[in-house]
Design a protein around this motif. Structure first.
Motif, PDB file in Angstrom:
ATOM      1  N   UNK A 427      50.782  38.882  38.224  1.00  0.00           N
ATOM      2  CA  UNK A 427      51.247  38.623  39.593  1.00  0.00           C
ATOM      3  C   UNK A 427      50.536  39.531  40.597  1.00  0.00           C
ATOM      4  N   UNK A 428      50.460  40.821  40.277  1.00  0.00           N
ATOM      5  CA  UNK A 428      49.812  41.767  41.187  1.00  0.00           C
ATOM      6  C   UNK A 428      48.313  41.500  41.258  1.00  0.00           C
ATOM      7  N   UNK A 429      47.701  41.191  40.113  1.00  0.00           N
ATOM      8  CA  UNK A 429      46.267  40.859  40.104  1.00  0.00           C
ATOM      9  C   UNK A 429      45.988  39.647  40.990  1.00  0.00           C
ATOM     10  N   UNK A 430      46.841  38.620  40.865  1.00  0.00           N
ATOM     11  CA  UNK A 430      46.651  37.412  41.676  1.00  0.00           C
ATOM     12  C   UNK A 430      46.659  37.740  43.162  1.00  0.00           C
ATOM     13  N   UNK A 431      47.575  38.605  43.569  1.00  0.00           N
ATOM     14  CA  UNK A 431      47.719  38.926  44.985  1.00  0.00           C
ATOM     15  C   UNK A 431      46.643  39.881  45.496  1.00  0.00           C
ATOM     16  N   UNK A 432      45.975  40.585  44.589  1.00  0.00           N
ATOM     17  CA  UNK A 432      44.916  41.509  44.994  1.00  0.00           C
ATOM     18  C   UNK A 432      43.514  40.930  44.756  1.00  0.00           C
ATOM     19  N   UNK A 433      43.472  39.674  44.263  1.00  0.00           N
ATOM     20  CA  UNK A 433      42.192  39.004  44.020  1.00  0.00           C
ATOM     21  C   UNK A 433      41.760  38.266  45.279  1.00  0.00           C
ATOM     22  N   UNK A 434      40.471  38.396  45.644  1.00  0.00           N
ATOM     23  CA  UNK A 434      40.005  37.726  46.856  1.00  0.00           C
ATOM     24  C   UNK A 434      39.742  36.244  46.604  1.00  0.00           C
ATOM     25  N   UNK A 435      39.309  35.548  47.645  1.00  0.00           N
ATOM     26  CA  UNK A 435      39.114  34.104  47.548  1.00  0.00           C
ATOM     27  C   UNK A 435      37.992  33.729  46.588  1.00  0.00           C
ATOM     28  N   UNK A 436      37.106  34.649  46.328  1.00  0.00           N
ATOM     29  CA  UNK A 436      36.008  34.388  45.399  1.00  0.00           C
ATOM     30  C   UNK A 436      36.425  34.570  43.948  1.00  0.00           C
ATOM     31  N   UNK A 437      37.645  35.060  43.743  1.00  0.00           N
ATOM     32  CA  UNK A 437      38.106  35.314  42.389  1.00  0.00           C
ATOM     33  C   UNK A 437      37.754  36.695  41.875  1.00  0.00           C
ATOM     34  N   UNK A 438      37.318  37.594  42.762  1.00  0.00           N
ATOM     35  CA  UNK A 438      36.942  38.950  42.368  1.00  0.00           C
ATOM     36  C   UNK A 438      38.057  39.930  42.711  1.00  0.00           C
ATOM     37  N   UNK A 439      38.151  40.986  41.914  1.00  0.00           N
ATOM     38  CA  UNK A 439      39.160  42.019  42.135  1.00  0.00           C
ATOM     39  C   UNK A 439      38.526  43.382  41.908  1.00  0.00           C
ATOM     40  N   UNK A 440      38.701  44.341  42.844  1.00  0.00           N
ATOM     41  CA  UNK A 440      38.108  45.675  42.657  1.00  0.00           C
ATOM     42  C   UNK A 440      38.816  46.434  41.546  1.00  0.00           C
ATOM     43  N   UNK A 441      38.154  47.445  41.011  1.00  0.00           N
ATOM     44  CA  UNK A 441      38.697  48.207  39.890  1.00  0.00           C
ATOM     45  C   UNK A 441      40.010  48.885  40.272  1.00  0.00           C
TER      46      UNK A 441
END
Length: 696
Positions: A427-441
């Motif tokens: 859930x948290x990953x989904x909300x912190x993932x950008x529109x490109x599907x990338x998430x910072x470390x």
């Protein structure tokens, strides 16, 4: 508008054939007896004591194509002719078996297309065969191709009497669509100016290159021209780019050294292209125009390429037992849908956690007993020399079932523990993932920490009960205790004894584990970003090593706080008190007791848990419009085309090579653009007009 010239495309991207097994090997042939059983199930005609399939038996009933009432029977006969090598309108078992073998060949797509055009069954394609099939395609009905032009004469000779063998046919089929595109350009430019309008450009691409268009590209065909007339070099470069998107992906990966999230500039991609491919600067310009029209201009990553790349094959990896589309688009995600998604993930994670815990529970019991063994407070208390010694003594004194003492409360705890951990992390990953599907470390670390924190609230009581039951067997002749008696003894607040140490352990464990797992999984994915189940298991196990070992001191402190001290043993009042006393009495090495057992337990447990969790999402696929686990698609997404065969799935009777039949017939459409009419003359009309050769 760029005006550089570009020659015809000569590079052919490698087609991936659907696999019966989850291995990189070719398809495995079906057994003769099983294949005959399937054949007889669908063969409806008996002739001279032999059973035969009709065209409808093979195409409509067996393959499951053209199931509509008003189907185009000419298209059905054309497709059936691929297997009907005798061209008598009937398919014998030997022909049925031979085609199954052909589907297992590494070049099955081209061989299937060749047999479609080999109308006489003599192993070659004549001009009449080629023209007959081409004239029946939807593309020819929209933009007729000159079958008397120089292109045809170059292949079939001036008098069009030359026969084309299989190897030559593969090149003809490739070149045909490029020539068709150029002929369409010439038809829109009768004055020979070398330019066509943006709307003519759109019309040609949509009709001739429809099999290479993703929705994003199709919607921006006019926008990418910026309102200017389209030159012939630009047109050729554009079609070349569509054909070479798989090569472009490899150029990108070369430029980023394998990373799929690194942003690259036009200059960086152009430099990489010059060192490894024939991609022209004009094609790179068009690529950035396309990505700029879809997203923001300037830099691109792998997800941008995936959005415009024509995925013109289907990769069946895992059969889905269920497939539900909860929303039509991500914009339809309501609060209720998100709650249902969380419930779905929670349920699957519960099963996954129980599976992982059961597999490694004996190791967990050994780890707990080793950590509870004290070396400084009582003389002669050392019962186990090492983890292996502990394992043998448990079996000797308590039997095999002794290794599973306390499993029931563990399983009761694993359901909420793993479910909460995985659900909150997702859930948290989904909300912190950008529109490109990338998430910072940093966001991955935060998501993992949140998952670890959430699980402690629900699992600390079950953890303390499990530990008390696990160490109960160490007391010879001691009275048996149950989970209920432990709960009564501790009371509600006592069930949260050691909660701060549990937080210290689980928050840090999850903050380390989930980012490590995500990056290891990406590193082990194949070049298409897909993760084989074994790579998921390896990623989960590898990520468990640093996560489990680095938080062992917190685990030791938690165990000491939660285990009931016996007479003469040191007691602890809290995390800091336990830390000081363990250091003073046993030294720093005591904080790392059971590290090996903990790693041996946590590493495979999370490996099994994560691979089970992701495989369950593949088997019971539900599209809530949110993010799916990267690399876990059971079927590589294809284009949402409206072709005859698009979107169809293999049936249970499609065994051996026939597992690839529907994907390969789809490939004839999506790779070569040979769309056959779906509707037209029905069976009744066909019977009334038998002998005619009209198409729709």
């Amino acid at each position: 508008m760029p005006m550089l010239e570009s020659g015809p495309i000569t590079w052919i991207p490698q087609l991936k054939i659907a696999q019966c097994q989850e291995t990189p090997s070719l398809l495995k042939r079906a057994g003769t007896d099983k294949l005959r059983e399937v054949f007889l199930k669908y063969a409806s005609l008996q002739k001279d004591g032999e059973q035969y399939m009709t065209s409808e038996d093979f195409v409509r009933k067996f393959l499951g194509l053209f199931t509509e009432t008003a189907f185009n029977d000419e298209s059905v006969r054309l497709l059936a002719g691929i297997a009907d090598t005798s061209k008598d309108g009937l398919i014998s078992f030997s022909e049925f078996q031979a085609f199954e073998g052909l589907l297992c060949a590494p070049d099955a797509l081209y061989r299937t297309a060749f047999q479609l055009f080999d109308r006489q069954g003599n192993g070659s394609v004549s001009y009449a065969d080629f023209a007959d099939v081409v004239q029946k395609t939807e593309l020819h009905s929209k933009i007729p191709f000159s079958l008397d032009g120089t292109f045809i004469k170059r292949y079939f000779g001036e008098k069009k009497q030359r026969l084309i063998n299989y190897a030559e046919f593969t090149q003809l089929l490739h070149d045909f669509h490029e020539e068709h595109a150029m002929e369409a350009f010439r038809s829109k430019d009768p004055a020979g100016t070398g330019f066509i309008s943006p709307l003519d450009f759109q019309d040609i691409i949509v009709k001739v290159k429809r099999h290479l268009l993703t929705p994003d590209v199709k919607d921006n065909l006019v926008a990418v021209t910026e309102g200017h007339r389209v030159s012939f070099p630009y047109f050729i470069a554009f079609t070349s780019l569509l054909n070479n998107m798989e090569l472009i992906k490899q150029v990108y990966l070369h430029a980023t050294k394998g990373s799929r999230t690194e942003m690259v500039t036009k200059d960086e991609l152009l430099y990489a292209a010059q060192t490894m491919s024939q991609i022209t600067p004009l094609e790179i310009d068009i690529l950035f125009q396309l990505t700029g029209a879809v997203n923001q201009p300037g830099r691109i990553d792998y997800s941008d390429l995936s959005n415009i790349a024509p995925e013109h094959y289907t990769k069946h990896i895992t059969h889905r037992l269920a497939e539900i589309k909860a929303v039509d688009s991500p914009n339809d995600r309501s609060a209720l849908i998100q709650m249902l998604e969380a419930t779905y993930r929670f349920t699957l994670a519960s099963f996954a956690g129980a599976t992982g815990a059961t597999v490694v529970y004996p190791i967990d019991l050994v780890k707990t007993r080793m950590q509870n063994q004290r070396t400084g407070s009582m003389i002669g208390e050392i019962a186990y020399r090492n983890s292996w010694d502990c394992f043998k003594k448990v079996i000797r004194h308590e039997g095999i079932l002794g290794l599973y003492r306390g499993l029931l409360p563990q399983l009761m705890g694993v359901a909420p523990e793993k479910a909460i951990k995985l659900t909150v992390n997702d859930f948290v990953r989904d909300n912190l993932t950008d529109k490109r599907g990338n998430i910072p470390v940093w966001a991955e670390v935060v998501a993992g920490a949140c998952g670890g924190c959430a699980q402690v609230i629900f699992t600390n009581p079950l953890e303390i009960v499990k530990i008390r039951l696990q160490v109960a067997g160490e007391i010879a002749g001691g009275s048996k205790i149950s989970a209920l008696s432990v709960v009564r003894e501790l009371g509600f607040l006592g069930l949260y004894k050691g909660a701060r140490a549990c937080l210290l352990r689980d928050v840090n464990f999850s903050a380390i584990y989930f980012p490590t797992y995500a990056h290891t999984k990406a590193a082990l994915a194949d070049k298409d970003g897909y993760n084989h189940p074994l790579s998921l298991l390896a990623a989960g196990a590898i990520a468990g090593v640093p996560a489990a070992s680095l938080v062992t001191p917190a685990d030791v402190i938690k165990t000491r706080l939660q285990v009931a001290a016996r007479t003469g043993q040191t007691t602890y009042t809290g995390v800091w008190d336990a830390t000081k006393k363990i250091m003073a009495e046993e030294g720093p090495r005591a904080f790392w007791k059971g590290t090996a057992a903990r790693v041996c337990r946590s590493s495979p447990q999370f490996g099994v848990t994560l691979v089970t969790y992701e495989l369950l999402q593949r088997l019971f696929y539900v599209d809530f419009g949110g993010n799916q686990p990267k690399g876990s698609q059971g079927t590589k997404p294809g284009l949402p085309l409206t072709g005859t065969l698009s979107g169809l799935q293999p049936k249970p009777d499609h065994i051996g090579g026939y597992h690839a039949a529907v994907p390969l017939l789809t490939g004839i459409e999506s790779k070569f653009g040979l769309y056959l009419p779906r509707f037209g003359r029905g069976a009744a009309t066909a019977a009334a007009t038998a002998g005619t050769a009209t198409g729709s």
